[in-house]
Scaffold this motif. Structure first.
Motif, PDB file in Angstrom:
ATOM      1  N   GLU A 168      35.292  29.021  23.306  1.00  0.00           N
ATOM      2  CA  GLU A 168      35.766  29.829  22.186  1.00  0.00           C
ATOM      3  C   GLU A 168      34.887  29.625  20.956  1.00  0.00           C
ATOM      4  O   GLU A 168      34.717  30.544  20.149  1.00  0.00           O
ATOM      5  N   PHE A 169      34.310  28.451  20.808  1.00  0.00           N
ATOM      6  CA  PHE A 169      33.399  28.197  19.700  1.00  0.00           C
ATOM      7  C   PHE A 169      32.238  29.184  19.736  1.00  0.00           C
ATOM      8  O   PHE A 169      31.902  29.819  18.719  1.00  0.00           O
ATOM      9  N   PHE A 170      31.629  29.354  20.894  1.00  0.00           N
ATOM     10  CA  PHE A 170      30.475  30.239  20.997  1.00  0.00           C
ATOM     11  C   PHE A 170      30.880  31.708  20.944  1.00  0.00           C
ATOM     12  O   PHE A 170      30.126  32.542  20.424  1.00  0.00           O
ATOM     13  N   ARG A 171      32.066  32.033  21.440  1.00  0.00           N
ATOM     14  CA  ARG A 171      32.540  33.411  21.267  1.00  0.00           C
ATOM     15  C   ARG A 171      32.723  33.737  19.786  1.00  0.00           C
ATOM     16  O   ARG A 171      32.409  34.847  19.335  1.00  0.00           O
ATOM     17  N   ALA A 172      33.224  32.767  19.032  1.00  0.00           N
ATOM     18  CA  ALA A 172      33.393  32.976  17.592  1.00  0.00           C
ATOM     19  C   ALA A 172      32.047  33.137  16.893  1.00  0.00           C
ATOM     20  O   ALA A 172      31.907  33.954  15.977  1.00  0.00           O
ATOM     21  N   LEU A 173      31.038  32.372  17.326  1.00  0.00           N
ATOM     22  CA  LEU A 173      29.709  32.535  16.757  1.00  0.00           C
ATOM     23  C   LEU A 173      29.170  33.945  17.017  1.00  0.00           C
ATOM     24  O   LEU A 173      28.599  34.576  16.115  1.00  0.00           O
ATOM     25  N   GLU A 174      29.344  34.429  18.235  1.00  0.00           N
ATOM     26  CA  GLU A 174      28.863  35.775  18.576  1.00  0.00           C
ATOM     27  C   GLU A 174      29.560  36.828  17.715  1.00  0.00           C
ATOM     28  O   GLU A 174      28.917  37.753  17.201  1.00  0.00           O
ATOM     29  N   ARG A 175      30.883  36.696  17.563  1.00  0.00           N
ATOM     30  CA  ARG A 175      31.617  37.664  16.735  1.00  0.00           C
ATOM     31  C   ARG A 175      31.123  37.610  15.291  1.00  0.00           C
ATOM     32  O   ARG A 175      31.004  38.642  14.617  1.00  0.00           O
ATOM     33  N   ALA A 176      30.859  36.414  14.812  1.00  0.00           N
ATOM     34  CA  ALA A 176      30.435  36.263  13.424  1.00  0.00           C
ATOM     35  C   ALA A 176      29.094  36.949  13.172  1.00  0.00           C
ATOM     36  O   ALA A 176      28.900  37.604  12.138  1.00  0.00           O
TER      37      ALA A 176
END
Length: 401
Positions: free
Chosen positions: A150-158
């Motif tokens: 989820e950390f990396f998914r959040a980075l992608e969304r950001a």
């Protein structure tokens, strides 16, 4: 009169409410067991104190010092990174001494942030990670504090949805307040992401030596090519029990280090020279005292988890840091972290830090600092048990309807 612009950008300091109650209780004679502030209580090793005393009596040590740190101190920090992480640093261009890691973060934010810049910060997190950039005129976007998918998914969304695109991300492992840890594979993915999207990485490694397993926490700079995008902040406050000495470091990317050094050159003359000399002696003096500090925190961690569980409050055992991140007991979760902390202080004389002070995603927890000895921790657990027993059958109004 209208409040100043930068002050308006800062939310109310929620810890202050607990601090006021704590001061009032002590003024009335209460014995408060303070597990709230992460203020190490252990004495600074005698050899470090002796070096300070020896140096302060020498001529000319009372003069202005070097803003970026005296050369011997920067060499000592480079030596520490070589021993601990097998990372080679140039002490002249890749190391700056700071007045604790907090000041380093705040001035790095001043150095690299333009008005409106977006920085990715963990939530919950140590307040300076976000507010340093807010005070510098930037804005923040929350990312998970815990490493994982989820950390990396959040980075992608950001990267996709932030306007403008983020300029930097903040990491903190072992984390404050959550005590999460990260491994080298995680850092490799972070560095690859940062290079792909042209984002700086600012890593807070203040708790690198307070760990309880067999594997020491790594540094992001151990990743090949990490210095292209990353700077790391460390502190001697916990490792050497030197919180009031205010000695920390920023190391890594030359461009970021140069920017920080330039800002600092306008703001301070560095720490008092005898403090820098004593810190140099500490870094060059071996790791025996670090192991002793680690063992003390491990024993306190075990006492906390065991005694609070017996009191009816199950707390996950932290693998690192000097904190436990404790979910509010279910029967009192409806209070939120601030009100729960206030009631715990007033009724049990135990102070903890409300999780809301670390970000809105922390409101279901409180942070408990391992800053009292084992006997006092067990005494706190007995008070907590009485507190929870009184509230055992409490039903929130919303559930009773």
């Amino acid at each position: 009169m209208q409040e100043f612009h930068k002050i308006r950008r800062l939310p109310p300091y929620v810890f202050e409410e607990v601090n006021r109650l704590k001061a009032a209780a002590r003024a009335n004679g209460a014995d408060i067991i303070d597990l709230g502030m992460g203020n190490p209580d252990l004495p600074t090793p005698q050899a470090i104190c002796d070096k300070l005393v020896e140096t302060v009596s020498k001529p000319r040590t009372n003069r202005y010092s070097a803003s970026k740190g005296i050369p011997g101190l920067r060499r000592a920090q480079a030596g520490y990174y070589a021993r601990r992480f097998d990372v080679k640093l140039n002490p002249d261009t890749e190391v700056v001494a700071t007045l604790g890691s907090k000041e380093g973060f705040a001035n790095m934010a001043q150095a690299i942030t333009a008005p409106g810049d977006v920085v990715l910060t963990p939530n919950p997190s140590y307040p300076i990670h976000a507010f340093g950039f807010l005070m510098a005129g930037g804005s923040t976007r929350s990312i998970p504090a815990e490493p994982g998918e989820e950390f990396f998914r959040a980075l992608e969304r950001a990267v996709v949805h932030s306007v403008p695109k983020p300029i930097a991300m903040v990491l903190c492992y072992p984390s404050n307040p959550g005590a999460h840890i990260a491994d080298l594979d995680f850092y490799k993915d972070v560095v690859a992401f940062a290079k792909k999207h042209d984002i700086w990485v600012l890593s807070d490694l203040a708790y690198s030596e307070i760990y309880f397993g067999d594997t020491p926490p790594p540094s992001v700079l151990q990743v090949e090519g990490a210095k292209d995008v990353a700077v790391e902040f460390t502190s001697m406050s916990k490792t050497y029990s030197m919180p009031g000495w205010r000695m920390g470091f920023a190391v890594g990317n030359e461009r970021l280090i140069a920017a920080l050094a330039r800002v600092k050159s306008y703001l301070d003359y560095g720490a008092f020279t005898p403090i820098q000399v004593a810190a140099t002696a500490a870094l060059n003096g071996g790791d025996e005292c670090i192991a002793e500090v680690r063992d003390i925190y491990r024993k306190r961690r075990d006492a906390l988890v065991d005694s609070f569980a017996r009191a009816g409050w199950e707390i996950p055992s932290p693998e690192a840091s000097m904190f436990a991140w404790a979910p509010i007991p279910k029967q009192l979760a409806h209070l939120g972290s601030l009100e729960f902390s206030k009631q715990l202080l007033e009724e049990a004389s135990v102070a903890v830090a409300p999780g809301i002070g670390f970000g809105e995603h922390g409101d279901g927890h409180v942070r408990i600092a391992l800053v009292e000895n084992e006997q006092r921790i067990r005494q706190a657990a007995r008070s907590v048990k009485k507190f929870l027993d009184r509230h055992h059958n409490v039903v929130p109004m919303s559930a009773a309807r």
